[in-house]
Design a protein around this motif. Structure first.
Motif, PDB file in Angstrom:
ATOM      1  N   LEU A  39      20.680  29.879  45.210  1.00 59.77           N
ATOM      2  CA  LEU A  39      20.112  28.647  45.744  1.00 59.77           C
ATOM      3  C   LEU A  39      19.861  27.587  44.661  1.00 59.77           C
ATOM      4  O   LEU A  39      20.150  26.401  44.888  1.00 59.77           O
ATOM      5  CB  LEU A  39      18.824  28.947  46.518  1.00 59.77           C
ATOM      6  N   ILE A  42      23.123  25.970  43.959  1.00 55.67           N
ATOM      7  CA  ILE A  42      23.524  25.079  45.046  1.00 55.67           C
ATOM      8  C   ILE A  42      22.779  23.754  44.942  1.00 55.67           C
ATOM      9  O   ILE A  42      23.359  22.675  45.153  1.00 55.67           O
ATOM     10  CB  ILE A  42      23.259  25.756  46.407  1.00 55.67           C
ATOM     11  N   LEU A 301      26.681  32.320  50.232  1.00 52.41           N
ATOM     12  CA  LEU A 301      26.309  31.235  49.319  1.00 52.41           C
ATOM     13  C   LEU A 301      27.437  30.937  48.329  1.00 52.41           C
ATOM     14  O   LEU A 301      27.623  29.794  47.919  1.00 52.41           O
ATOM     15  CB  LEU A 301      25.027  31.600  48.578  1.00 52.41           C
ATOM     16  N   ILE A 304      29.725  28.629  50.081  1.00 52.33           N
ATOM     17  CA  ILE A 304      29.140  27.291  50.162  1.00 52.33           C
ATOM     18  C   ILE A 304      29.311  26.552  48.834  1.00 52.33           C
ATOM     19  O   ILE A 304      29.669  25.361  48.803  1.00 52.33           O
ATOM     20  CB  ILE A 304      27.655  27.373  50.541  1.00 52.33           C
ATOM     21  N   ILE A 305      29.065  27.241  47.720  1.00 51.43           N
ATOM     22  CA  ILE A 305      29.211  26.602  46.413  1.00 51.43           C
ATOM     23  C   ILE A 305      30.650  26.132  46.196  1.00 51.43           C
ATOM     24  O   ILE A 305      30.901  24.989  45.786  1.00 51.43           O
ATOM     25  CB  ILE A 305      28.784  27.559  45.286  1.00 51.43           C
ATOM     26  N   MET A 308      31.435  23.122  48.342  1.00 53.17           N
ATOM     27  CA  MET A 308      30.852  21.887  47.829  1.00 53.17           C
ATOM     28  C   MET A 308      31.582  21.397  46.592  1.00 53.17           C
ATOM     29  O   MET A 308      31.821  20.195  46.435  1.00 53.17           O
ATOM     30  CB  MET A 308      29.359  22.101  47.535  1.00 53.17           C
TER      31      MET A 308
END
Length: 350
Positions: A39, A42, A301, A304-305, A308
């Motif tokens: 997190l 991120i 996650l 997601i990284i 992005m």
């Protein structure tokens, strides 16, 4: 005359109580904290993205670009993570992503559009695709579990084999004009959000629940940690291994239909190179390549990284070849970080 000595009969010596861990130590060592360790990374990526392009943090960009573009990758990462946790890996998943939708399209579109010409109903071709995917996973699992062949070489050979068939069936062309059922996963929205995002989150949530709370998940972790010990404990490792490869192939086939629905076609090179990004997301998320370690939340996650980072580079108009270099750097950094984290946990447990 008798003399009494006070305390002559002393009670049994009491052992000192072990020191209780502090609240911070309990939080630091908790499973939840380890799963959410990405997190902060991120957050840093989001800040950098906003600095480089204010458009990055808009709701439209995050939902319709980052999450939608990450959905197919995320579903394949689920399949690969389950296999990695079990102590194996499957390189052929990227070819399954392209091969299965191509077969379904080839059987359903007319010959004028590059199909076989029999024009089977799309629902039937989708079912045929999943049957073929299951058979591919069954063959991979049998060769690895029963014949004890190396998983790397088996799945690499299957990757090359399926890629060749895909090119041969399509004659190197893109099949378009697909029937509606093959496009449903790319054209449907729920509450204004693409169904691909909902499926991406749902599949990860189901995988997390099974791997964390279901006996099957615990057996897979045990098998990946020490297959001989797992077998001695009564786990049918051969059957579990075959089932894992079949499951991975079916999930990859579903991801292939998601990708075909999104791009509204079946391309001859669909899925090529995807496996490298899949491994990148899994490694970044803390999935161990040695098996038995990692969590689905961490893998989520990691996806997601990467999503992005890819979006930031696109918005910044960075040439596509630098994206691969960036992914390579991220993988190396994640491997180094995971190595030091493992050593630290080992020293703390000794």
């Amino acid at each position: 005359m008798t003399t009494s000595v006070e305390g002559a009969k002393a009670g049994p010596a009491t052992q000192p109580e072990p020191p209780q861990p502090t609240a911070w130590a309990m939080i630091r060592n908790s499973t939840a904290l380890r799963e959410l360790s990405l997190l902060p990374a991120i957050f840093v990526v989001m800040v950098l993205g906003f600095i480089l392009s204010p458009q990055f943090l808009t709701v439209n960009n995050l939902l319709n670009n980052v999450l939608v573009n990450s959905a197919v990758l995320g579903v394949v990462v689920v399949a690969e993570s389950i296999i990695l946790i079990s102590g194996y890996f499957d390189l052929s998943l990227e070819s399954i992503v392209g091969f299965i939708p191509m077969i379904a399209a080839w059987l359903s579109v007319p010959s004028a559009l590059g199909g076989l010409g029999i024009e089977l109903p799309a629902v039937a071709t989708i079912a045929i695709g999943f049957v073929i995917a299951g058979l591919i996973g069954l063959l991979n699992g049998y060769l690895v579990a029963k014949l004890k062949l190396n998983a790397f070489m088996v799945t690499l050979a299957m990757l090359i084999f399926l890629r060749g068939i895909t090119m041969g069936v399509s004659a190197g062309q893109t099949l378009s004009g697909l029937p509606t059922p093959l496009l449903w996963l790319g054209r449907t929205s729920i509450l204004g959000i693409s169904v691909q995002v909902w499926l991406f989150v749902l599949i990860f949530a189901l995988a997390w629940l099974i791997m964390r709370n279901h006996p099957i998940g615990r057996r897979l972790y045990a098998m990946g940690g020490n297959e001989a010990a797992a077998e001695a404990a009564g786990i049918r490792t051969t059957r579990m291994t075959i089932a894992v490869f079949v499951t991975g192939a079916l999930i990859a086939a579903f991801a292939g239909f998601m990708l075909t629905g999104r791009i509204a076609s079946a391309t001859s090179n669909q899925g090529d190179g995807l496996i490298f990004t899949v491994f990148a997301a899994a490694v970044i998320g803390g999935i161990s390549l040695n098996g038995g370690k990692g969590s689905m939340i961490g893998a989520f996650l990691g996806v997601i990284i990467l999503g992005m980072v890819d979006n930031i580079l696109t918005l910044s108009r960075v040439p596509s070849y630098w994206v691969q270099a960036t992914y390579g750097f991220i993988i190396l950094a994640a491997l180094v970080v995971n190595r030091f984290a493992s050593q630290r946990e080992h020293r703390r447990s000794v």
